[in-house]
Design a protein around this motif. Structure first.
Motif, PDB file in Angstrom:
ATOM      1  N   ALA A  55       2.883 -37.609   0.222  1.00  0.00           N
ATOM      2  CA  ALA A  55       3.129 -36.652  -0.858  1.00  0.00           C
ATOM      3  C   ALA A  55       3.878 -35.440  -0.319  1.00  0.00           C
ATOM      4  CB  ALA A  55       1.803 -36.219  -1.487  1.00  0.00           C
ATOM      5  N   ASP A  56       4.551 -34.726  -1.210  1.00  0.00           N
ATOM      6  CA  ASP A  56       5.215 -33.483  -0.805  1.00  0.00           C
ATOM      7  C   ASP A  56       4.199 -32.540  -0.160  1.00  0.00           C
ATOM      8  OD1 ASP A  56       7.518 -34.462  -1.880  1.00  0.00           O
ATOM      9  OD2 ASP A  56       7.687 -32.972  -3.489  1.00  0.00           O
ATOM     10  N   LEU A  57       4.541 -32.014   1.006  1.00  0.00           N
ATOM     11  CA  LEU A  57       3.672 -31.056   1.664  1.00  0.00           C
ATOM     12  C   LEU A  57       3.762 -29.708   0.958  1.00  0.00           C
ATOM     13  CD1 LEU A  57       4.334 -31.764   5.457  1.00  0.00           C
ATOM     14  CD2 LEU A  57       2.727 -32.877   3.905  1.00  0.00           C
ATOM     15  N   ASN A  58       2.683 -28.960   1.028  1.00  0.00           N
ATOM     16  CA  ASN A  58       2.643 -27.642   0.406  1.00  0.00           C
ATOM     17  C   ASN A  58       2.713 -26.562   1.473  1.00  0.00           C
ATOM     18  OD1 ASN A  58       1.953 -27.763  -2.709  1.00  0.00           O
ATOM     19  ND2 ASN A  58       0.907 -29.465  -1.725  1.00  0.00           N
ATOM     20  N   GLU A  59       3.443 -25.500   1.175  1.00  0.00           N
ATOM     21  CA  GLU A  59       3.557 -24.359   2.076  1.00  0.00           C
ATOM     22  C   GLU A  59       2.237 -23.599   2.063  1.00  0.00           C
ATOM     23  OE1 GLU A  59       4.306 -22.016   4.610  1.00  0.00           O
ATOM     24  OE2 GLU A  59       6.372 -22.568   4.051  1.00  0.00           O
ATOM     25  N   ALA A  60       1.613 -23.466   3.230  1.00  0.00           N
ATOM     26  CA  ALA A  60       0.298 -22.813   3.316  1.00  0.00           C
ATOM     27  C   ALA A  60       0.348 -21.364   2.852  1.00  0.00           C
ATOM     28  CB  ALA A  60      -0.233 -22.887   4.743  1.00  0.00           C
ATOM     29  N   ASP A  61       1.504 -20.735   2.972  1.00  0.00           N
ATOM     30  CA  ASP A  61       1.631 -19.335   2.571  1.00  0.00           C
ATOM     31  C   ASP A  61       1.908 -19.168   1.084  1.00  0.00           C
ATOM     32  OD1 ASP A  61       1.244 -18.558   5.201  1.00  0.00           O
ATOM     33  OD2 ASP A  61       3.381 -18.665   5.665  1.00  0.00           O
ATOM     34  N   GLY A  62       1.950 -20.283   0.354  1.00  0.00           N
ATOM     35  CA  GLY A  62       2.178 -20.218  -1.078  1.00  0.00           C
ATOM     36  C   GLY A  62       3.625 -20.047  -1.475  1.00  0.00           C
ATOM     37  N   ILE A  63       4.549 -20.131  -0.518  1.00  0.00           N
ATOM     38  CA  ILE A  63       5.975 -20.002  -0.825  1.00  0.00           C
ATOM     39  C   ILE A  63       6.440 -21.251  -1.559  1.00  0.00           C
ATOM     40  CG2 ILE A  63       8.285 -19.770   0.180  1.00  0.00           C
ATOM     41  CD1 ILE A  63       6.928 -18.343   2.556  1.00  0.00           C
ATOM     42  N   LYS A  64       7.161 -21.081  -2.638  1.00  0.00           N
ATOM     43  CA  LYS A  64       7.617 -22.195  -3.451  1.00  0.00           C
ATOM     44  C   LYS A  64       9.078 -22.520  -3.123  1.00  0.00           C
ATOM     45  CE  LYS A  64       3.745 -22.584  -5.723  1.00  0.00           C
ATOM     46  NZ  LYS A  64       2.847 -23.734  -5.502  1.00  0.00           N
ATOM     47  N   ASN A  65       9.299 -23.633  -2.467  1.00  0.00           N
ATOM     48  CA  ASN A  65      10.650 -24.139  -2.238  1.00  0.00           C
ATOM     49  C   ASN A  65      10.542 -25.647  -2.041  1.00  0.00           C
ATOM     50  OD1 ASN A  65      10.117 -24.684   0.603  1.00  0.00           O
ATOM     51  ND2 ASN A  65      10.329 -22.480   0.949  1.00  0.00           N
ATOM     52  N   GLN A  67      11.176 -27.327   0.725  1.00  0.00           N
ATOM     53  CA  GLN A  67      11.074 -27.752   2.113  1.00  0.00           C
ATOM     54  C   GLN A  67       9.978 -28.790   2.315  1.00  0.00           C
ATOM     55  OE1 GLN A  67      10.197 -24.677   5.041  1.00  0.00           O
ATOM     56  NE2 GLN A  67      11.452 -25.729   6.570  1.00  0.00           N
ATOM     57  N   GLY A  68       8.857 -28.642   1.590  1.00  0.00           N
ATOM     58  CA  GLY A  68       7.775 -29.614   1.715  1.00  0.00           C
ATOM     59  C   GLY A  68       8.192 -31.020   1.331  1.00  0.00           C
ATOM     60  N   HIS A  69       9.098 -31.111   0.349  1.00  0.00           N
ATOM     61  CA  HIS A  69       9.618 -32.420  -0.053  1.00  0.00           C
ATOM     62  C   HIS A  69      10.400 -33.052   1.095  1.00  0.00           C
ATOM     63  CE1 HIS A  69      11.849 -35.513  -2.226  1.00  0.00           C
ATOM     64  NE2 HIS A  69      12.959 -34.972  -1.748  1.00  0.00           N
ATOM     65  N   TYR A  70      11.272 -32.279   1.728  1.00  0.00           N
ATOM     66  CA  TYR A  70      12.116 -32.836   2.784  1.00  0.00           C
ATOM     67  C   TYR A  70      11.318 -33.129   4.050  1.00  0.00           C
ATOM     68  CZ  TYR A  70      15.944 -31.636  -0.284  1.00  0.00           C
ATOM     69  OH  TYR A  70      16.778 -31.563  -1.365  1.00  0.00           O
ATOM     70  N   PRO A 105       2.767 -34.165 -11.308  1.00  0.00           N
ATOM     71  CA  PRO A 105       3.650 -33.290 -10.523  1.00  0.00           C
ATOM     72  C   PRO A 105       3.590 -33.641  -9.044  1.00  0.00           C
ATOM     73  CG  PRO A 105       2.354 -32.017 -12.089  1.00  0.00           C
ATOM     74  CD  PRO A 105       1.778 -33.407 -12.090  1.00  0.00           C
ATOM     75  N   ALA A 106       4.756 -33.708  -8.387  1.00  0.00           N
ATOM     76  CA  ALA A 106       4.817 -34.128  -6.982  1.00  0.00           C
ATOM     77  C   ALA A 106       4.009 -33.219  -6.071  1.00  0.00           C
ATOM     78  CB  ALA A 106       6.276 -34.179  -6.524  1.00  0.00           C
ATOM     79  N   GLN A 107       3.937 -31.913  -6.398  1.00  0.00           N
ATOM     80  CA  GLN A 107       3.223 -30.984  -5.537  1.00  0.00           C
ATOM     81  C   GLN A 107       1.783 -30.741  -5.989  1.00  0.00           C
ATOM     82  OE1 GLN A 107       5.936 -27.593  -5.370  1.00  0.00           O
ATOM     83  NE2 GLN A 107       6.755 -28.339  -3.429  1.00  0.00           N
ATOM     84  N   SER A 108       1.286 -31.614  -6.873  1.00  0.00           N
ATOM     85  CA  SER A 108      -0.093 -31.453  -7.336  1.00  0.00           C
ATOM     86  C   SER A 108      -1.091 -32.194  -6.450  1.00  0.00           C
ATOM     87  CB  SER A 108      -0.242 -31.951  -8.775  1.00  0.00           C
ATOM     88  OG  SER A 108      -0.090 -33.367  -8.847  1.00  0.00           O
ATOM     89  N   LEU A 109      -0.604 -33.042  -5.558  1.00  0.00           N
ATOM     90  CA  LEU A 109      -1.496 -33.817  -4.692  1.00  0.00           C
ATOM     91  C   LEU A 109      -1.835 -32.975  -3.471  1.00  0.00           C
ATOM     92  CD1 LEU A 109       0.261 -37.308  -4.938  1.00  0.00           C
ATOM     93  CD2 LEU A 109      -1.598 -36.392  -6.340  1.00  0.00           C
ATOM     94  N   THR A 110      -2.793 -32.085  -3.643  1.00  0.00           N
ATOM     95  CA  THR A 110      -3.111 -31.104  -2.607  1.00  0.00           C
ATOM     96  C   THR A 110      -4.492 -31.297  -1.992  1.00  0.00           C
ATOM     97  OG1 THR A 110      -3.952 -29.573  -4.284  1.00  0.00           O
ATOM     98  CG2 THR A 110      -1.618 -29.370  -3.664  1.00  0.00           C
ATOM     99  N   THR A 111      -5.372 -32.022  -2.669  1.00  0.00           N
ATOM    100  CA  THR A 111      -6.731 -32.240  -2.176  1.00  0.00           C
ATOM    101  C   THR A 111      -7.042 -33.728  -2.222  1.00  0.00           C
ATOM    102  OG1 THR A 111      -7.754 -32.064  -4.370  1.00  0.00           O
ATOM    103  CG2 THR A 111      -7.443 -30.010  -3.114  1.00  0.00           C
ATOM    104  N   PRO A 112      -8.021 -34.191  -1.424  1.00  0.00           N
ATOM    105  CA  PRO A 112      -8.381 -35.617  -1.490  1.00  0.00           C
ATOM    106  C   PRO A 112      -8.715 -36.077  -2.902  1.00  0.00           C
ATOM    107  CG  PRO A 112      -9.369 -34.611   0.444  1.00  0.00           C
ATOM    108  CD  PRO A 112      -8.738 -33.492  -0.333  1.00  0.00           C
ATOM    109  N   GLY A 130      -0.933 -32.918   2.665  1.00  0.00           N
ATOM    110  CA  GLY A 130      -1.068 -31.884   3.678  1.00  0.00           C
ATOM    111  C   GLY A 130      -0.351 -30.601   3.325  1.00  0.00           C
ATOM    112  N   GLU A 131      -0.429 -29.673   4.255  1.00  0.00           N
ATOM    113  CA  GLU A 131       0.234 -28.394   4.112  1.00  0.00           C
ATOM    114  C   GLU A 131       0.830 -27.997   5.452  1.00  0.00           C
ATOM    115  OE1 GLU A 131      -2.730 -25.655   2.759  1.00  0.00           O
ATOM    116  OE2 GLU A 131      -3.560 -25.346   4.772  1.00  0.00           O
ATOM    117  N   PHE A 132       1.782 -27.072   5.400  1.00  0.00           N
ATOM    118  CA  PHE A 132       2.437 -26.643   6.636  1.00  0.00           C
ATOM    119  C   PHE A 132       2.608 -25.136   6.643  1.00  0.00           C
ATOM    120  CE2 PHE A 132       5.819 -27.092   3.586  1.00  0.00           C
ATOM    121  CZ  PHE A 132       6.750 -26.115   3.907  1.00  0.00           C
ATOM    122  N   HIS A 133       2.730 -24.618   7.841  1.00  0.00           N
ATOM    123  CA  HIS A 133       2.978 -23.190   8.050  1.00  0.00           C
ATOM    124  C   HIS A 133       3.996 -23.072   9.169  1.00  0.00           C
ATOM    125  CE1 HIS A 133       2.390 -18.911   8.802  1.00  0.00           C
ATOM    126  NE2 HIS A 133       2.133 -19.192  10.064  1.00  0.00           N
TER     127      HIS A 133
END
Length: 283
Positions: A55-65, A67-70, A105-112, A130-133
């Motif tokens: 799944a698209d990764l989420n930015e841990a800092d809450g920034i919306k772009n 990058q998580g998709h790529y 939504p692609a970025q809605s898969l954030t928790t198990p 997952g998420e990234f920082h």
């Protein structure tokens, strides 16, 4: 190299047949290790993990772009390189398209627990979330492989890989906001009529040592923004290979290629976005 379009292509294709060692792709060894790790753990969990999606990764800092998709596109490729027979990794763009079709939504898969939304709707058994920082030197990622039937975590880890110009560029808007209104559409007819961009000097990318060692071959595809002066302004991957070949293609296109701009029907130069294909083959 090819300029691609829906049902058409133009110009020549560069097959990278010369091999030059490079030490500038350390992050891809690190990403490859993450792929190997998750491939091994997912294969242990069979049959639940016969088809794995990232799944698209989420930015841990809450920034919306985007990058998580790529980053997920790159991680999907890394895991797939290590999957054995009868196991598969869903193509990331196809997985995103399937989510959209099902209204997820692609970025809605954030928790198990959120991954259970996929069960019975999309043909995957396990989703890596997952998420990234990003700190000064590294991307820090927390990843979990989750069984979609019940949301159980099959494997989880914290990893990191080095920053690079290519990876950092994936956080920038595409196309650039100040150019968005100036970009003109280009069709197959335009390309056939010789109005598309032309590569005037396009040296072949560097073939990385790590990719050579495993004889990795294939094709990288980018959507590339070419200005009306022929400058390569920005690009985004739509198909990746891994092991540094994607970044090698990025570096070649952005740093060494010289393009002639596309032209409109009156012959005036225009800015366009075109898919460009770079094929890597060992001879």
């Amino acid at each position: 190299m090819k300029f691609l379009g829906v049902g058409w292509l133009c110009a020549c294709c560069f097959f990278v047949s010369l091999v030059f060692p490079s030490s500038s792709f350390a992050q891809y060894k690190e990403i490859d290790q993450i792929g190997d790790e998750f491939a091994r753990e997912c294969m242990k969990a069979r049959p639940e993990a016969k088809i794995v999606a990232v799944a698209d990764l989420n930015e841990a800092d809450g920034i919306k772009n985007d990058q998580g998709h790529y980053l997920s596109l790159i991680l999907s490729s890394a895991i797939n390189l290590h999957m054995k027979h009868k196991f598969a990794v869903a193509e990331h763009g196809g997985f995103d398209a399937a989510l959209k079709t099902k209204g997820i939504p692609a970025q809605s898969l954030t928790t198990p627990g959120s991954t259970t939304e996929v069960a019975g709707k999309i043909n995957v058994g396990t989703v890596v979330i997952g998420e990234f920082h990003r700190d000064q030197s590294y991307y820090l990622v927390h990843l979990s492989a989750v069984r979609v039937s019940d949301g159980a975590v099959l494997y989880s880890s914290d990893s990191k890989f080095s920053r690079s110009e290519f990876l950092d560029s994936l956080a920038d808007p595409f196309p650039l906001p100040d150019m968005k209104d100036s970009i003109k559409p280009i069709t197959a007819k335009d390309m056939a009529g010789g109005r598309g961009p032309v590569c005037e000097a396009c040296p072949v990318p560097t073939y990385t040592g790590i990719a050579k060692d495993v004889r990795l071959q294939g094709t990288v595809i980018f959507n590339v923004l070419i200005s009306k002066t022929g400058e390569v302004v920005a690009l985004r991957p739509t198909r990746v290979l891994g092991l540094g070949l994607d970044e090698a293609a990025y570096n070649a296109i952005t740093k060494t290629w010289r393009m002639r701009a596309a032209r409109d029907k009156d012959g005036a130069p225009i800015a366009v976005v075109v898919p460009i294909e770079v094929s890597f083959a060992l001879r």
